[in-house]
Design an enzyme around this catalytic site. Structure first.
Site, mmCIF file in Angstrom:
data_model
loop_
_atom_site.group_PDB
_atom_site.id
_atom_site.type_symbol
_atom_site.label_atom_id
_atom_site.label_comp_id
_atom_site.label_asym_id
_atom_site.label_seq_id
_atom_site.Cartn_x
_atom_site.Cartn_y
_atom_site.Cartn_z
ATOM 1 N N LEU A 58 33.238 54.881 33.889
ATOM 2 C CA LEU A 58 33.603 53.553 33.390
ATOM 3 C C LEU A 58 34.273 53.734 32.035
ATOM 4 O O LEU A 58 33.723 53.374 31.003
ATOM 5 C CB LEU A 58 32.328 52.703 33.269
ATOM 6 C CG LEU A 58 32.504 51.191 33.264
ATOM 7 C CD1 LEU A 58 33.036 50.725 34.599
ATOM 8 C CD2 LEU A 58 31.160 50.527 32.989
ATOM 9 N N GLU A 60 38.303 53.644 30.673
ATOM 10 C CA GLU A 60 39.732 53.558 30.970
ATOM 11 C C GLU A 60 40.537 54.606 30.221
ATOM 12 O O GLU A 60 41.537 55.113 30.738
ATOM 13 C CB GLU A 60 40.249 52.154 30.650
ATOM 14 C CG GLU A 60 39.798 51.091 31.627
ATOM 15 C CD GLU A 60 38.351 50.672 31.416
ATOM 16 O OE1 GLU A 60 37.762 51.009 30.378
ATOM 17 O OE2 GLU A 60 37.800 50.007 32.329
ATOM 18 N N GLN A 82 40.753 48.394 36.580
ATOM 19 C CA GLN A 82 40.139 47.349 37.410
ATOM 20 C C GLN A 82 40.687 45.943 37.115
ATOM 21 O O GLN A 82 40.998 45.192 38.021
ATOM 22 C CB GLN A 82 38.632 47.376 37.193
ATOM 23 C CG GLN A 82 37.860 46.927 38.385
ATOM 24 C CD GLN A 82 36.398 47.287 38.234
ATOM 25 O OE1 GLN A 82 35.718 46.771 37.348
ATOM 26 N NE2 GLN A 82 35.912 48.171 39.094
ATOM 27 N N HIS A 129 38.784 38.495 32.272
ATOM 28 C CA HIS A 129 39.295 38.812 33.607
ATOM 29 C C HIS A 129 40.547 38.003 33.922
ATOM 30 O O HIS A 129 40.849 37.747 35.080
ATOM 31 C CB HIS A 129 38.228 38.546 34.681
ATOM 32 C CG HIS A 129 36.983 39.345 34.479
ATOM 33 N ND1 HIS A 129 35.976 38.946 33.634
ATOM 34 C CD2 HIS A 129 36.600 40.539 34.994
ATOM 35 C CE1 HIS A 129 35.015 39.849 33.650
ATOM 36 N NE2 HIS A 129 35.372 40.833 34.459
#
Lengths: 328, 470
Positions: A58, A60, A82, A129
Site C-alpha cells: 500500500l 504508491e 487505485q 475518491h
C-alpha cells in the site's frame, strides 16, 4: 464489434497487450486475485500468473518507482494507482524521475511505462475518491497525458500508451467506467496518442472537453440542438499532452465561440491552457469571450449529495453555458 | 472524423497543381497510402497516397482543375460518415452560410419592422472587426442580433449574403475550404486589347492563348452556392497591348517559365557570380568508356559521359566542402552529402533532378541513376523529393555544341559546373603534337563564400580525377 463498457474495454486492452508482449506486466494495489478495486484486472491473474500481475504494498511511491526501474531495465510496466487521489505520494517519482529520465540521460534511458489512475467525481466518493489531477501532470514536458471518453478510444489509446516509449499518464473517468458503453472492435487496433476527436459536428459553438465531460458535452450538444436549434461542435481532446492544437483551432475558426469544460477546479485547470491557445492563435476568429465551465474553487468534491451536485458539472450546466454563448 | 485530402506542395517553387485523374470514385474504399488521385504540375506528375484508410466521401476538385497547394481536394472517412469539415454536402445541402442564415430565424423575422433598431452597440468581436475590414463594410448598416444588439459573425455573413457578396471565404482557413475563387484562376489571364483599327491579322492569334482549363470545370465551389455563372475573375484592365506596328503575338507564361524566370533573377541578385574555366583532357575517360560500353550495356545500362563528371565532382566536393555549402544569414551551412543536380532540358524549359548521395555510388550505379532520372525528367514522372535538396549542379551545355558557358547558380547552392562539348583538339604533349579529346569545364561560384583560389582548386581536382581515370 461488441458493445462493452469503458472498463471492459480497458481490461481487454491490457489482456491483449499482456498476451502480445511478454515484457508487459501490471502492478498495483489488489490488482492480483482480487482484480483491482474497480475490477479492471479481473481474470488477468488467473491467466498470466503472479509474476506478471503483481500485488503491491500500500505505497504508491514504490508502485511507480518499481515501474520506473523496470521500464528502464527493459520491461513495459502498467502501474495501477487505485484512485488518482492517491497518486500524490508518487508525485516526486513521476516529476523528478519518470518525466526527466530521457532528457537527463541524453537519450540513453527511456521510461516506457503507463500509470493508470481512475479520476473524477460524482460518485459520492468524497474528498479522497473524487479528485481530478490531470493539470498537475500536463505541466510536465516528458510525460504524455491521455484521458479517453469512449470504450473504443479507451482500448485503442491504452494499447498506444503501453507501446509508447515515454511515460504515459492514463487517467480513466471512473464515473463512466460502467455508465459509458460503446462499440469496440474485436482484436488489435490502436488509437494514436495526440489527435483529438470531433465527437459531434457543429457550426455555432465549439465545446472542448475530455473524459467524463466529453461524454456529458455530447449529451448537452444534443439537448441544445433539440431545444434551441443550436449546432454545437464537441471536440473530445483525448490527449491533453501533447494537445492537438490544430483540431482546437480548426473548430474555433469555424464557430468563433469556445466553451471549455472540465470537472477539476476552475483556477489553473487544464482549460486555462486551451483558453490561452485560443487567445494566442485564434484571436482573429473570436466572436465571443472564451468561456470555461468547471468545478468551483473549493478544496474537494463534497460528500453530501446536494453539495456534490452543486460542485459537479453536468449536461444541464453545459447546455446552459452553450445557450448563453450562442446568444452572445 | 473525415480526413482531408490536400493538394501538396510538390517541389520548392511549385505552388499549384492540376488534378489529372481521380483513381477512386466517391464511395470507394481506400487503404492508407493507396494512391487516390493523380496530380500534375509544371515539374512533376505524381500520385497522392491516401492519408488514411476509409471511404472516399467527397471529391471537391474535379479532374482538369488547377488549384493551389493546400487546397482540400476531397475527404476520406468511415462508411456512411457525413462530410464533416466544412460543408457536409450530403447531410445538409448547405455550407456554412446557409445554417447561419437560418439559425437566427426569430430575430430576422422582425427585420421588416425595425422598430427598435439598436444596431451597432459600439463593440465588435475580433472576427467581426476583421470581416468588416476585409469586405469594406459599414458597421452601422449591419443589424446585430447578438446580446444587446451586438453584431455577431453570423450577422455579417447574413448581411454579405443579402448583398449577394461572394461567399464568406474568410471564416475558414484556406485548407478548410474547397478551392474556389481566385485559386482557380488561370495562371495568367490576358484580355485581348480591343481590336485596334489597323492590322487585324497579326493580333488575332493572341486570342486562343487563354488557358484551356478555367471555364468548364470551375464549378467545385462550395457546394451550396448556386451554380451561377462562375465569373472567372473579373476581366482586368487590358495589359499593355501588343505593339501594333510589328507583327507579333503574345504567349502565356507557363508556370515553369515563370518559376525559372524568378529563380534566375533571384540567383543573380543575391549571389555575386564569378566563373572559372579549365580545359580537361578526356583521353582516359573516352578510352574507359569505349572499353566498358558493351559490358555496361549487357547489364542494361547505357554509359554516357555524365556519370564520369558526377563521380569526379562527388569526390572533389567532399574535399572542398565550401563548394558544397550554402550561405545563410546564420552562417555557412556545410553539407556532407554530395546531392548533385543534373540540369535537364525539356521542350519548354528545364528541370534539375537531384542524384542524392552521389558519393556513395560506383560508376555503374551512377550511370543507372543518371539515366533513370533523366528519362523520368523528360517524361515528367519525377517524384517531388527527386527535385529537392540538391547541393551542387552540373549542366551539360556541351550537348548542343557549346564550348564554355557562364551558368547561373541554382539557388540555394553555391556553385554550378558547366561541361562543354567534347571534341578532339591539337595539344602539345611531351613537346610533341598530339590529338586529344578535350572539353572545357566552366565553374560558376558564389563569391560570398568561395574565393577564386578555392574554386580553382576544386576544378583542378575534378580535372585531375578525370585525366587520371583508370
Amino acid at each position: 464489434m461488441a458493445e462493452m463498457t469503458l472498463i471492459q474495454a480497458i481490461t481487454q486492452a491490457m489482456d491483449e497487450e499482456l498476451a502480445r508482449d511478454k515484457r508487459v506486466f501490471i502492478t498495483g494495489e489488489d490488482v492480483g486475485p482480487r482484480g483491482g478495486v474497480f475490477r479492471a484486472t479481473m481474470g488477468l491473474f488467473d491467466k498470466y500468473g503472479a509474476d506478471r500481475i503483481v500485488d503491491s504494498p500500500l505505497a504508491e511511491l514504490s508502485i511507480v518507482a518499481i515501474g520506473i526501474g523496470a521500464a528502464v531495465a527493459g520491461l513495459r510496466p502498467i502501474c495501477e494507482i487505485q484512485f488518482a487521489d492517491f497518486i500524490h505520494p508518487a508525485f516526486n517519482q513521476i516529476v523528478s524521475e519518470a518525466s526527466k529520465m530521457y532528457y537527463r540521460s541524453n537519450g540513453q534511458w527511456n521510461v516506457p511505462m503507463v500509470i493508470r489512475a481512475p479520476y473524477g467525481g460524482g460518485i459520492s466518493g468524497g474528498l479522497y475518491h473524487s479528485q481530478s489531477v490531470e493539470a498537475f501532470f500536463t505541466h510536465l514536458p516528458g510525460l504524455k497525458v491521455v484521458i479517453p471518453s469512449t470504450p473504443h478510444d479507451a482500448k485503442g489509446l491504452l494499447k498506444s500508451a503501453v507501446r509508447d516509449p515515454n511515460p504515459v499518464m492514463f487517467f480513466e473517468p471512473k464515473k463512466g467506467y460502467r455508465a459509458i458503453k460503446g462499440d469496440v472492435p474485436e482484436g488489435d487496433y490502436t488509437v494514436p496518442i495526440g489527435p483529438a476527436r470531433i465527437a459531434r459536428v457543429g457550426t455555432d459553438v465549439s465545446v472542448y472537453a475530455y473524459g467524463m465531460m466529453a461524454h456529458y458535452a455530447t449529451i448537452a450538444a444534443e439537448m441544445v440542438a433539440q431545444s434551441d436549434g443550436i449546432a454545437a461542435e464537441v471536440v473530445d481532446l483525448r490527449t491533453l499532452l501533447p494537445v492537438d492544437k490544430e483540431a482546437i483551432l480548426n473548430s474555433f475558426k469555424k464557430t468563433g465561440k469556445a466553451l471549455i469544460v472540465y470537472e477539476d477546479n476552475l483556477t489553473m485547470g487544464y482549460g486555462a491552457e486551451v483558453a490561452a491557445i485560443l487567445a494566442n492563435e485564434g484571436f482573429e476568429y473570436m466572436d465571443a469571450p472564451v468561456r470555461r465551465l468547471a468545478g468551483p474553487d473549493v478544496p474537494g468534491v463534497p460528500f453530501s449529495h446536494d453539495m456534490q451536485e452543486f460542485f459537479m458539472v453536468n449536461p444541464h450546466k453545459i447546455a446552459d453555458a452553450i445557450r448563453d454563448l450562442a446568444a452572445y | 472524423m473525415a480526413t482531408n485530402i490536400i493538394m501538396p506542395q510538390l517541389g520548392e517553387s511549385v505552388v499549384e497543381g492540376t488534378v489529372s485523374e481521380w483513381l477512386k470514385k466517391v464511395g470507394d474504399t481506400v487503404s492508407e497510402y493507396e494512391p487516390i488521385v493523380r496530380v500534375s504540375t509544371d515539374k512533376v506528375d505524381t500520385e497522392i497516397p491516401s492519408p488514411v484508410a476509409g471511404v472516399l466521401l467527397a471529391i471537391y476538385v474535379q479532374e482538369g482543375s488547377t488549384v493551389n497547394a493546400g487546397v482540400v481536394l476531397g475527404e476520406i472517412g468511415a462508411q456512411g460518415e457525413q462530410v464533416a469539415t466544412l460543408s457536409a454536402p450530403t447531410a445538409a445541402p448547405a455550407n456554412a452560410p446557409a445554417p447561419m442564415a437560418s439559425a437566427p430565424a426569430a430575430p430576422s423575422a422582425s427585420s421588416p419592422a425595425p422598430a427598435v433598431d439598436k444596431g451597432y452597440t459600439g463593440h465588435v468581436t475580433p472576427v467581426v472587426a476583421r470581416m468588416i475590414a476585409e469586405h469594406g463594410l459599414d458597421v452601422n448598416a449591419i443589424k446585430g442580433t447578438g446580446r444587446d444588439g451586438r453584431i455577431t459573425k453570423k450577422d455579417v455573413l447574413a448581411y454579405l449574403e443579402s448583398k449577394g457578396a461572394p461567399a464568406p471565404a474568410s471564416s475558414l482557413a484556406p485548407w478548410e475550404q474547397p478551392g474556389s475563387g481566385d485559386l482557380f484562376k488561370p495562371a495568367v489571364e490576358y484580355e485581348l486589347p480591343s481590336a485596334p483599327s489597323a492590322p487585324v491579322a497579326p493580333v488575332a492569334p493572341v486570342a486562343p492563348v487563354a488557358p484551356p482549363t478555367p471555364s468548364a470545370p470551375v464549378a467545385p465551389v462550395a457546394p451550396s452556392t448556386p451554380p451561377a455563372p462562375v465569373a472567372p475573375v473579373a476581366p482586368p484592365t487590358p495589359p499593355a497591348p501588343v505593339s501594333s506596328s510589328i507583327p507579333s503575338e503574345l504567349l502565356a507564361i507557363t508556370g515553369m517559365r515563370r518559376s525559372i524566370a524568378d529563380h534566375m533573377v533571384q540567383s543573380k541578385r543575391i549571389a555575386p557570380h564569378a566563373t572559372t574555366i579549365f580545359e580537361v583532357d578526356l583521353g582516359q575517360v573516352v578510352a574507359h568508356r569505349d572499353a566498358n560500353k558493351a559490358a555496361f550495356a549487357k547489364q542494361g545500362v547505357k554509359l554516357t559521359f555524365t556519370p564520369y563528371f558526377v563521380w569526379a565532382c562527388a569526390r572533389a566536393l567532399l574535399n572542398h566542402p565550401m563548394l558544397n555549402a550554402r550561405w545563410t544569414d546564420e552562417g555557412i551551412v556545410v553539407q556532407h552529402a554530395a546531392n548533385i543536380g543534373m540540369a535537364t532540358a525539356l521542350p519548354d524549359g528545364l528541370i534539375v533532378p537531384v542524384l542524392k548521395n552521389a558519393q556513395d555510388y560506383n560508376l555503374i550505379g551512377l550511370a543507372r541513376k543518371v539515366n533513370d532520372l533523366a528519362e523520368r525528367a523528360r517524361t515528367r514522372q519525377l517524384l517531388p523529393d527527386e527535385v529537392r535538396d540538391g547541393t551542387f549542379t552540373i549542366t551539360n551545355h556541351g550537348v548542343s555544341g557549346s564550348l564554355f558557358a557562364t551558368p547561373i547558380i541554382n539557388q540555394p547552392q553555391s556553385a554550378i559546373l558547366g561541361v562543354g562539348a567534347i571534341e578532339k583538339r591539337v595539344k602539345v604533349v611531351n613537346d610533341a603534337i598530339a590529338i586529344r579529346p578535350c572539353a572545357y569545364l566552366s565553374l560558376s561560384f558564389d563569391h560570398r563564400l568561395i574565393d577564386g583560389a578555392s574554386a580553382d582548386a576544386f576544378v583542378a581536382e575534378v580535372k585531375q580525377l578525370l585525366e587520371s581515370w583508370q
